[in-house]
Design a protein around this motif. Structure first.
Motif, short mmCIF file in Angstrom:
data_model
loop_
_atom_site.label_atom_id
_atom_site.label_comp_id
_atom_site.label_asym_id
_atom_site.label_seq_id
_atom_site.Cartn_x
_atom_site.Cartn_y
_atom_site.Cartn_z
N UNK A 215 4.71 6.58 9.50
CA UNK A 215 4.82 6.63 10.98
C UNK A 215 4.33 7.98 11.50
N UNK A 216 4.72 9.04 10.84
CA UNK A 216 4.31 10.38 11.27
C UNK A 216 2.80 10.58 11.12
N UNK A 217 2.24 10.03 10.03
CA UNK A 217 0.79 10.19 9.80
C UNK A 217 -0.04 9.45 10.84
N UNK A 218 0.44 8.29 11.30
CA UNK A 218 -0.36 7.51 12.26
C UNK A 218 0.11 7.67 13.70
N UNK A 219 1.19 8.41 13.90
CA UNK A 219 1.63 8.73 15.25
C UNK A 219 2.37 7.63 15.98
N UNK B 99 6.44 5.32 15.94
CA UNK B 99 7.83 5.44 15.48
C UNK B 99 8.02 4.60 14.21
N UNK B 100 9.08 4.92 13.48
CA UNK B 100 9.38 4.17 12.25
C UNK B 100 9.65 2.70 12.57
N UNK B 101 10.24 2.45 13.75
CA UNK B 101 10.56 1.07 14.16
C UNK B 101 9.29 0.22 14.26
N UNK B 102 8.19 0.86 14.68
CA UNK B 102 6.93 0.12 14.80
C UNK B 102 6.39 -0.24 13.42
N UNK B 103 6.53 0.68 12.46
CA UNK B 103 6.10 0.37 11.08
C UNK B 103 6.95 -0.79 10.53
N UNK B 104 8.26 -0.72 10.78
CA UNK B 104 9.15 -1.80 10.32
C UNK B 104 8.73 -3.13 10.93
N UNK B 105 8.46 -3.13 12.24
CA UNK B 105 8.06 -4.36 12.93
C UNK B 105 6.76 -4.91 12.36
N UNK C 188 0.83 -1.21 0.00
CA UNK C 188 0.00 0.00 0.00
C UNK C 188 0.86 1.26 0.00
N UNK C 189 1.97 1.21 0.71
CA UNK C 189 2.89 2.37 0.70
C UNK C 189 3.40 2.61 -0.72
N UNK C 190 3.75 1.49 -1.38
CA UNK C 190 4.28 1.59 -2.74
C UNK C 190 3.25 2.22 -3.69
N UNK C 191 1.98 1.81 -3.51
CA UNK C 191 0.92 2.34 -4.37
C UNK C 191 0.47 3.75 -3.98
N UNK C 192 0.96 4.24 -2.90
CA UNK C 192 0.63 5.61 -2.49
C UNK C 192 1.87 6.50 -2.65
N UNK C 193 2.35 6.55 -3.84
CA UNK C 193 3.47 7.44 -4.16
C UNK C 193 4.76 7.07 -3.47
N UNK C 194 4.97 5.76 -3.27
CA UNK C 194 6.17 5.26 -2.59
C UNK C 194 6.39 5.99 -1.27
N UNK C 195 5.33 6.03 -0.49
CA UNK C 195 5.39 6.66 0.83
C UNK C 195 6.46 5.98 1.68
N UNK C 196 7.26 6.75 2.36
CA UNK C 196 8.31 6.14 3.19
C UNK C 196 7.73 5.66 4.52
N UNK C 197 8.48 4.79 5.17
CA UNK C 197 8.04 4.29 6.49
C UNK C 197 7.93 5.45 7.48
N UNK C 198 8.87 6.38 7.38
CA UNK C 198 8.86 7.53 8.27
C UNK C 198 7.61 8.39 8.06
N UNK C 199 7.24 8.59 6.80
CA UNK C 199 6.05 9.39 6.49
C UNK C 199 4.79 8.73 7.06
#
Lengths: 150, 75
Positions: free
Chosen positions: B26-30, B32-38, B13-24
Protein backbone atom coordinates in the motif's frame (compact mmCIF):
# COMPACT_ATOMS: atom_id res chain seq x y z
CA UNK A 1 -12.99 -0.65 10.33
CA UNK A 2 -11.03 1.89 8.29
CA UNK A 3 -10.77 5.57 9.09
CA UNK A 4 -13.24 6.41 6.30
CA UNK A 5 -15.80 3.93 7.61
CA UNK A 6 -15.49 5.39 11.11
CA UNK A 7 -15.99 8.86 9.68
CA UNK A 8 -19.11 7.71 7.80
CA UNK A 9 -20.54 6.09 10.94
CA UNK A 10 -19.91 9.32 12.87
CA UNK A 11 -21.60 11.45 10.16
CA UNK A 12 -24.45 8.94 9.93
CA UNK A 13 -25.01 9.22 13.68
CA UNK A 14 -24.93 13.01 13.44
CA UNK A 15 -27.55 13.13 10.66
CA UNK A 16 -29.73 10.51 12.37
CA UNK A 17 -29.81 12.66 15.52
CA UNK A 18 -30.60 15.75 13.42
CA UNK A 19 -33.43 13.89 11.65
CA UNK A 20 -34.86 12.68 14.97
CA UNK A 21 -34.67 16.22 16.37
CA UNK A 22 -36.30 17.65 13.23
CA UNK A 23 -39.19 15.17 13.25
CA UNK A 24 -39.69 15.66 17.00
CA UNK A 25 -39.90 19.46 16.56
CA UNK A 26 -42.24 19.19 13.55
CA UNK A 27 -44.63 16.87 15.42
CA UNK A 28 -44.41 19.14 18.46
CA UNK A 29 -45.32 22.15 16.31
CA UNK A 30 -48.25 20.34 14.70
CA UNK A 31 -49.60 19.18 18.08
CA UNK A 32 -49.35 22.62 19.68
CA UNK A 33 -50.70 24.46 16.60
CA UNK A 34 -47.45 26.39 16.17
CA UNK A 35 -46.66 25.05 12.71
CA UNK A 36 -46.10 28.52 11.26
CA UNK A 37 -43.67 29.80 8.64
CA UNK A 38 -41.60 31.66 11.26
CA UNK A 39 -41.15 28.54 13.40
CA UNK A 40 -40.51 26.31 10.39
CA UNK A 41 -37.84 28.56 8.87
CA UNK A 42 -36.21 28.95 12.29
CA UNK A 43 -36.08 25.16 12.47
CA UNK A 44 -34.55 25.10 8.97
CA UNK A 45 -31.80 27.40 10.22
CA UNK A 46 -31.15 25.24 13.28
CA UNK A 47 -31.02 22.05 11.20
CA UNK A 48 -28.66 23.63 8.63
CA UNK A 49 -26.37 24.90 11.41
CA UNK A 50 -26.40 21.53 13.19
CA UNK A 51 -25.61 19.75 9.92
CA UNK A 52 -22.67 22.02 9.03
CA UNK A 53 -21.18 22.45 12.52
CA UNK A 54 -21.94 18.85 13.52
CA UNK A 55 -20.22 17.45 10.43
CA UNK A 56 -17.13 19.61 11.00
CA UNK A 57 -16.92 18.70 14.70
CA UNK A 58 -17.51 15.00 14.03
CA UNK A 59 -14.83 14.94 11.28
CA UNK A 60 -12.25 16.68 13.48
CA UNK A 61 -13.14 14.43 16.42
CA UNK A 62 -12.78 11.28 14.27
CA UNK A 63 -9.40 12.53 12.96
CA UNK A 64 -8.12 13.18 16.48
CA UNK A 65 -9.45 9.96 18.03
CA UNK A 66 -8.37 7.94 14.97
CA UNK A 67 -4.88 9.45 15.19
CA UNK A 68 -4.59 8.68 18.91
CA UNK A 69 -5.79 5.08 18.44
CA UNK A 70 -3.34 4.63 15.52
CA UNK A 71 -0.46 5.99 17.63
CA UNK A 72 -1.34 3.75 20.59
CA UNK A 73 -1.74 0.63 18.42
CA UNK A 74 1.29 1.01 16.14
CA UNK A 75 3.43 3.62 17.93
CA UNK A 76 3.69 5.45 14.58
CA UNK A 77 2.45 8.90 13.65
CA UNK A 78 -0.67 8.76 11.45
CA UNK A 79 0.03 9.58 7.80
CA UNK A 80 -2.51 12.19 6.72
CA UNK A 81 -1.90 11.69 2.95
CA UNK A 82 -2.96 8.04 3.25
CA UNK A 83 -6.34 8.89 4.71
CA UNK A 84 -8.18 9.02 1.36
CA UNK A 85 -7.19 7.18 -1.82
CA UNK A 86 -8.88 6.53 -5.19
CA UNK A 87 -11.24 3.89 -3.80
CA UNK A 88 -12.41 6.23 -1.03
CA UNK A 89 -12.97 9.01 -3.56
CA UNK A 90 -14.94 6.66 -5.82
CA UNK A 91 -17.15 5.54 -2.93
CA UNK A 92 -17.68 9.15 -1.87
CA UNK A 93 -18.75 10.08 -5.40
CA UNK A 94 -21.16 7.15 -5.62
CA UNK A 95 -22.69 8.21 -2.28
CA UNK A 96 -22.98 11.83 -3.40
CA UNK A 97 -24.67 10.76 -6.64
CA UNK A 98 -27.22 8.75 -4.67
CA UNK A 99 -27.79 11.67 -2.26
CA UNK A 100 -28.52 14.02 -5.19
CA UNK A 101 -30.88 11.52 -6.79
CA UNK A 102 -32.69 10.85 -3.51
CA UNK A 103 -33.05 14.53 -2.60
CA UNK A 104 -34.26 15.36 -6.14
CA UNK A 105 -36.97 12.72 -5.84
CA UNK A 106 -37.78 14.11 -2.38
CA UNK A 107 -38.15 17.66 -3.70
CA UNK A 108 -40.40 16.38 -6.50
CA UNK A 109 -42.58 14.52 -3.97
CA UNK A 110 -42.71 17.58 -1.73
CA UNK A 111 -43.85 19.70 -4.67
CA UNK A 112 -46.43 17.07 -5.53
CA UNK A 113 -48.02 17.47 -2.10
CA UNK A 114 -48.33 21.20 -2.83
CA UNK A 115 -49.92 20.48 -6.21
CA UNK A 116 -52.35 18.09 -4.50
CA UNK A 117 -53.57 20.84 -2.20
CA UNK A 118 -51.35 20.73 0.89
CA UNK A 119 -50.00 23.99 2.27
CA UNK A 120 -46.61 25.41 1.20
CA UNK A 121 -45.37 24.82 4.76
CA UNK A 122 -45.83 21.08 4.34
CA UNK A 123 -43.82 21.25 1.12
CA UNK A 124 -40.98 23.15 2.81
CA UNK A 125 -41.02 20.77 5.80
CA UNK A 126 -40.76 17.80 3.42
CA UNK A 127 -37.93 19.35 1.39
CA UNK A 128 -35.59 19.54 4.39
CA UNK A 129 -36.79 16.14 5.63
CA UNK A 130 -35.75 14.53 2.33
CA UNK A 131 -32.53 16.54 2.31
CA UNK A 132 -31.43 15.11 5.67
CA UNK A 133 -32.75 11.65 4.77
CA UNK A 134 -30.73 11.74 1.51
CA UNK A 135 -27.54 12.22 3.53
CA UNK A 136 -28.42 9.23 5.73
CA UNK A 137 -29.22 7.02 2.72
CA UNK A 138 -25.96 8.09 1.01
CA UNK A 139 -23.92 7.26 4.13
CA UNK A 140 -25.59 3.85 4.42
CA UNK A 141 -24.84 3.22 0.74
CA UNK A 142 -21.18 4.22 1.24
CA UNK A 143 -20.89 1.84 4.20
CA UNK A 144 -22.42 -0.90 2.08
CA UNK A 145 -19.88 -0.25 -0.69
CA UNK A 146 -17.02 -0.42 1.80
CA UNK A 147 -18.27 -3.73 3.18
CA UNK A 148 -19.43 -5.51 0.02
CA UNK A 149 -17.23 -3.94 -2.64
CA UNK A 150 -18.20 -2.66 -6.08
CA UNK B 1 -21.15 -10.20 -2.14
CA UNK B 2 -20.38 -8.02 -5.16
CA UNK B 3 -17.24 -9.18 -6.95
CA UNK B 4 -15.41 -7.68 -9.87
CA UNK B 5 -14.79 -9.55 -13.13
CA UNK B 6 -11.18 -8.44 -12.89
CA UNK B 7 -9.10 -11.05 -11.06
CA UNK B 8 -5.60 -10.54 -9.71
CA UNK B 9 -2.59 -12.39 -8.32
CA UNK B 10 -1.54 -9.74 -5.84
CA UNK B 11 -1.53 -12.08 -2.85
CA UNK B 12 0.68 -14.65 -4.69
CA UNK B 13 3.01 -11.95 -5.99
CA UNK B 14 3.37 -10.48 -2.49
CA UNK B 15 4.28 -13.94 -1.21
CA UNK B 16 6.93 -14.35 -3.91
CA UNK B 17 8.39 -10.94 -3.13
CA UNK B 18 9.72 -11.70 0.31
CA UNK B 19 6.27 -12.04 1.87
CA UNK B 20 5.63 -8.35 1.38
CA UNK B 21 2.88 -7.15 3.71
CA UNK B 22 -0.29 -5.45 2.50
CA UNK B 23 0.82 -2.30 4.30
CA UNK B 24 4.19 -2.30 2.52
CA UNK B 25 2.54 -2.70 -0.87
CA UNK B 26 0.00 0.00 0.00
CA UNK B 27 2.80 2.41 0.88
CA UNK B 28 4.72 1.62 -2.33
CA UNK B 29 1.72 2.30 -4.58
CA UNK B 30 0.23 5.14 -2.54
CA UNK B 31 -3.10 3.74 -1.35
CA UNK B 32 -4.50 2.56 1.98
CA UNK B 33 -4.13 -1.01 3.21
CA UNK B 34 -7.94 -1.36 3.01
CA UNK B 35 -7.75 -0.83 -0.76
CA UNK B 36 -5.16 -3.60 -1.12
CA UNK B 37 -7.39 -5.88 0.98
CA UNK B 38 -10.42 -5.02 -1.19
CA UNK B 39 -8.45 -5.75 -4.38
CA UNK B 40 -7.19 -9.10 -3.08
CA UNK B 41 -10.77 -10.07 -2.27
CA UNK B 42 -11.90 -8.99 -5.78
CA UNK B 43 -14.10 -6.34 -4.21
CA UNK B 44 -12.47 -3.44 -6.03
CA UNK B 45 -11.06 -2.98 -9.53
CA UNK B 46 -8.21 -0.47 -9.43
CA UNK B 47 -7.72 2.40 -11.83
CA UNK B 48 -5.40 1.78 -14.76
CA UNK B 49 -2.73 3.95 -13.15
CA UNK B 50 -2.84 2.02 -9.87
CA UNK B 51 -2.77 -1.29 -11.77
CA UNK B 52 0.42 -0.19 -13.57
CA UNK B 53 1.98 0.97 -10.29
CA UNK B 54 1.30 -2.44 -8.71
CA UNK B 55 2.78 -4.26 -11.72
CA UNK B 56 5.81 -1.96 -11.52
CA UNK B 57 6.36 -2.81 -7.84
CA UNK B 58 6.43 -6.53 -8.68
CA UNK B 59 8.45 -5.88 -11.87
CA UNK B 60 6.08 -7.94 -14.02
CA UNK B 61 3.83 -7.09 -16.99
CA UNK B 62 0.31 -5.91 -16.17
CA UNK B 63 -1.32 -9.11 -17.46
CA UNK B 64 0.65 -11.17 -14.95
CA UNK B 65 -1.04 -9.27 -12.13
CA UNK B 66 -4.53 -8.75 -13.52
CA UNK B 67 -6.79 -10.80 -15.76
CA UNK B 68 -10.30 -10.22 -17.06
CA UNK B 69 -13.00 -12.88 -16.63
CA UNK B 70 -15.64 -12.32 -19.33
CA UNK B 71 -19.26 -12.79 -18.36
CA UNK B 72 -20.55 -16.32 -18.96
CA UNK B 73 -23.03 -16.33 -21.87
CA UNK B 74 -26.50 -17.24 -20.62
CA UNK B 75 -27.90 -20.49 -22.01
Amino acid sequence: MSFQEKNIVATLTNFSIILAFYLFRIFQMVQTDTFTSTNLFRLWGIVALLAVIGTIVVTIFTHIVGGIVHKVKTNEDPDIKDIQDERDQMIELKGTKLAYTFSSIGVALAMLTFVLGQSALVMFALIIFFGVLANIVADLWRLNLYRKGF
Amino acid sequence: MTTSRIRNNIRTLRFHHGEMTQQQLAEKVGVTRQTIIAMEQDKYSPSLELAFRIAQVFKVPLEEVFSYQPEEPST
